[in-house]
Design an enzyme around this catalytic site. Structure first.
Site, mmCIF file in Angstrom:
data_model
loop_
_atom_site.group_PDB
_atom_site.id
_atom_site.type_symbol
_atom_site.label_atom_id
_atom_site.label_comp_id
_atom_site.label_asym_id
_atom_site.label_seq_id
_atom_site.Cartn_x
_atom_site.Cartn_y
_atom_site.Cartn_z
ATOM 1 N N HIS A 89 -8.284 0.075 -3.432
ATOM 2 C CA HIS A 89 -9.011 0.928 -2.502
ATOM 3 C C HIS A 89 -9.663 2.035 -3.331
ATOM 4 O O HIS A 89 -8.969 2.884 -3.899
ATOM 5 C CB HIS A 89 -8.071 1.550 -1.471
ATOM 6 C CG HIS A 89 -7.662 0.607 -0.386
ATOM 7 N ND1 HIS A 89 -6.814 0.992 0.639
ATOM 8 C CD2 HIS A 89 -7.981 -0.682 -0.135
ATOM 9 C CE1 HIS A 89 -6.633 -0.040 1.459
ATOM 10 N NE2 HIS A 89 -7.330 -1.064 0.996
ATOM 11 N N HIS A 94 0.849 -1.198 0.000
ATOM 12 C CA HIS A 94 0.000 0.000 0.000
ATOM 13 C C HIS A 94 0.881 1.243 0.000
ATOM 14 O O HIS A 94 1.846 1.323 0.765
ATOM 15 C CB HIS A 94 -0.887 -0.017 1.253
ATOM 16 C CG HIS A 94 -1.951 1.027 1.274
ATOM 17 N ND1 HIS A 94 -1.666 2.373 1.409
ATOM 18 C CD2 HIS A 94 -3.304 0.928 1.191
ATOM 19 C CE1 HIS A 94 -2.792 3.061 1.408
ATOM 20 N NE2 HIS A 94 -3.808 2.204 1.275
ATOM 21 N N CYS A 104 -4.406 2.169 -4.140
ATOM 22 C CA CYS A 104 -5.204 3.107 -3.348
ATOM 23 C C CYS A 104 -5.255 4.411 -4.129
ATOM 24 O O CYS A 104 -4.316 5.205 -4.103
ATOM 25 C CB CYS A 104 -4.596 3.301 -1.956
ATOM 26 S SG CYS A 104 -5.662 4.262 -0.866
ATOM 27 N N TYR A 163 -14.619 5.643 8.574
ATOM 28 C CA TYR A 163 -15.121 4.266 8.611
ATOM 29 C C TYR A 163 -16.507 4.163 9.254
ATOM 30 O O TYR A 163 -16.852 3.117 9.805
ATOM 31 C CB TYR A 163 -14.131 3.356 9.334
ATOM 32 C CG TYR A 163 -12.878 3.140 8.525
ATOM 33 C CD1 TYR A 163 -12.787 2.100 7.603
ATOM 34 C CD2 TYR A 163 -11.787 4.006 8.658
ATOM 35 C CE1 TYR A 163 -11.644 1.922 6.842
ATOM 36 C CE2 TYR A 163 -10.643 3.825 7.893
ATOM 37 C CZ TYR A 163 -10.578 2.790 6.986
ATOM 38 O OH TYR A 163 -9.456 2.624 6.225
ATOM 39 N N ASP A 181 -13.149 2.943 0.612
ATOM 40 C CA ASP A 181 -12.276 3.377 1.698
ATOM 41 C C ASP A 181 -12.517 4.847 2.006
ATOM 42 O O ASP A 181 -12.896 5.632 1.132
ATOM 43 C CB ASP A 181 -10.818 3.136 1.306
ATOM 44 C CG ASP A 181 -9.873 3.110 2.499
ATOM 45 O OD1 ASP A 181 -10.363 3.033 3.637
ATOM 46 O OD2 ASP A 181 -8.653 3.145 2.289
ATOM 47 N N HIS A 182 -12.294 5.219 3.257
ATOM 48 C CA HIS A 182 -12.324 6.599 3.753
ATOM 49 C C HIS A 182 -13.579 7.354 3.323
ATOM 50 O O HIS A 182 -13.542 8.210 2.441
ATOM 51 C CB HIS A 182 -11.064 7.343 3.299
ATOM 52 C CG HIS A 182 -9.811 6.810 3.892
ATOM 53 N ND1 HIS A 182 -8.615 7.497 3.826
ATOM 54 C CD2 HIS A 182 -9.530 5.662 4.544
ATOM 55 C CE1 HIS A 182 -7.658 6.784 4.412
ATOM 56 N NE2 HIS A 182 -8.206 5.656 4.856
#
Length: 319
Positions: A239, A172, A211, A296, A281-282
């Site tokens: 991601h 990542h 990501c 989250y 994600d996020h």
């Protein structure tokens, strides 16, 4: 693509919601408490069986358990002991259906934001980063040379076992992808450095987590990056997220409100033949949520999963 979601290892509301959304694959955070032993076959099997009994197949471990990985990233006197534990964990994961370990190489401080309460659309709350507001303990220090050395040492130790067991390591990028955070150097901060990292130990089992927002923050062309790594079959995990701003000052966004053309990004994955797992994600914390878990919370995640599903269906890219 395989639609997945991020789960803690014991059932909660998120497990039920994921099944209602048609999510059948899990990105699992293994327990990080003294009673859970990553080298114990019964402990690993118990987690896997909880998911399978709920109708969810464990597919990705994220992150590499910090109890071992922190020592590996530092290269301290517990590094070799920690690597031995990872080597024992890898076949246990393979035996129980996992295929990928998503791991970062952020030493001492993990993904970092300077605020968790920036207002986005309609007052939803998001995390943000502003370099002028960074506050890192100056006693925490590691240099770039040490990080590259420690990463190479780690990969050389584990990749043969990954190849034997069929487990992939998905590196990542650093978040945020800045060269230094306080006195902490960062290395996975550009397309060039991500390529350098996966070339340290050439293997079909070593690739990246794409990501998206980190590549945007790097100043890279995210679509070119998807093509670059995808054509090498080096994207193992995605991601799906976005930001607004620059590396010096950015904030998370709703997935339909950032600076990336998300339809174009999905078409890039489709066109390079990516068939691996993707997760949201996020996400923003929305009205009525406590923002106890910035990035989250629940409602924003549900919105984003529906958005991703709709885009994928529209371009004929099955999830």
């Amino acid at each position: 693509m395989i639609l997945s979601d991020y789960f803690l290892s014991t059932p909660d509301l998120q497990w039920q919601l994921a099944r209602q959304l048609g999510i059948n694959h899990a990105v699992v955070r293994l327990p990080e408490d003294p009673e859970f032993d990553i080298t114990n076959a019964a402990h690993i099997k118990a987690v896997a069986e909880r998911f399978r009994n709920a109708g969810i197949q464990p597919l990705v471990v994220e992150p590499m358990p910090n109890s071992v990985h922190d020592h590996i990233k530092r290269g301290d006197d517990r590094r070799d002991e920690s690597i031995e534990k990872v080597l024992k964990m890898i076949p246990l994961l393979a035996d129980n259906g996992w295929e990928i370990i998503c791991t970062n190489f952020l030493a001492e401080v993990g993904w970092y934001r300077t605020t968790h309460t920036l207002p986005e659309r309609g007052g939803a709350l998001v995390t943000g980063f502003d370099r002028k507001d960074v506050k890192i303990d100056p006693a925490l220090s590691i240099d770039e040379t040490s990080l590259w050395k420690n990463l190479r040492y780690f990969l050389k130790a584990i990749i043969p076992e990954c190849e034997r067991c069929g487990i992939k390591i998905a590196l990542h990028p650093d978040d945020p992808p800045v060269k230094k955070l306080g006195n902490l150097s960062r290395i996975l901060i550009s397309r060039e450095n991500m390529q350098k990292a996966i070339d340290l130990v050439p293997s079909p089992c070593l690739g990246i987590t794409m990501c998206q927002a980190n590549f945007v923050a790097m100043g890279e062309n995210v679509y070119d990056c998807i093509s670059h790594f995808g054509k090498q079959n080096k994207i193992f995990f995605v991601h799906f997220r976005d930001i607004s701003g620059t590396l010096e000052c950015f904030h998370e966004t709703f997935h339909d409100n950032g600076q990336t053309d998300m339809v174009k990004a999905l078409k890039c994955y489709r066109d390079v033949g990516f068939r691996g797992p993707v997760r949201i994600d996020h996400v923003p914390s929305m009205a009525g949520e406590a923002n106890d878990r910035p990035g989250y919370e629940t409602i924003g995640r549900l919105y984003a999963i529906g958005y991703l599903r709709g885009l994928a269906e529209a371009i004929g890219y099955p999830l």
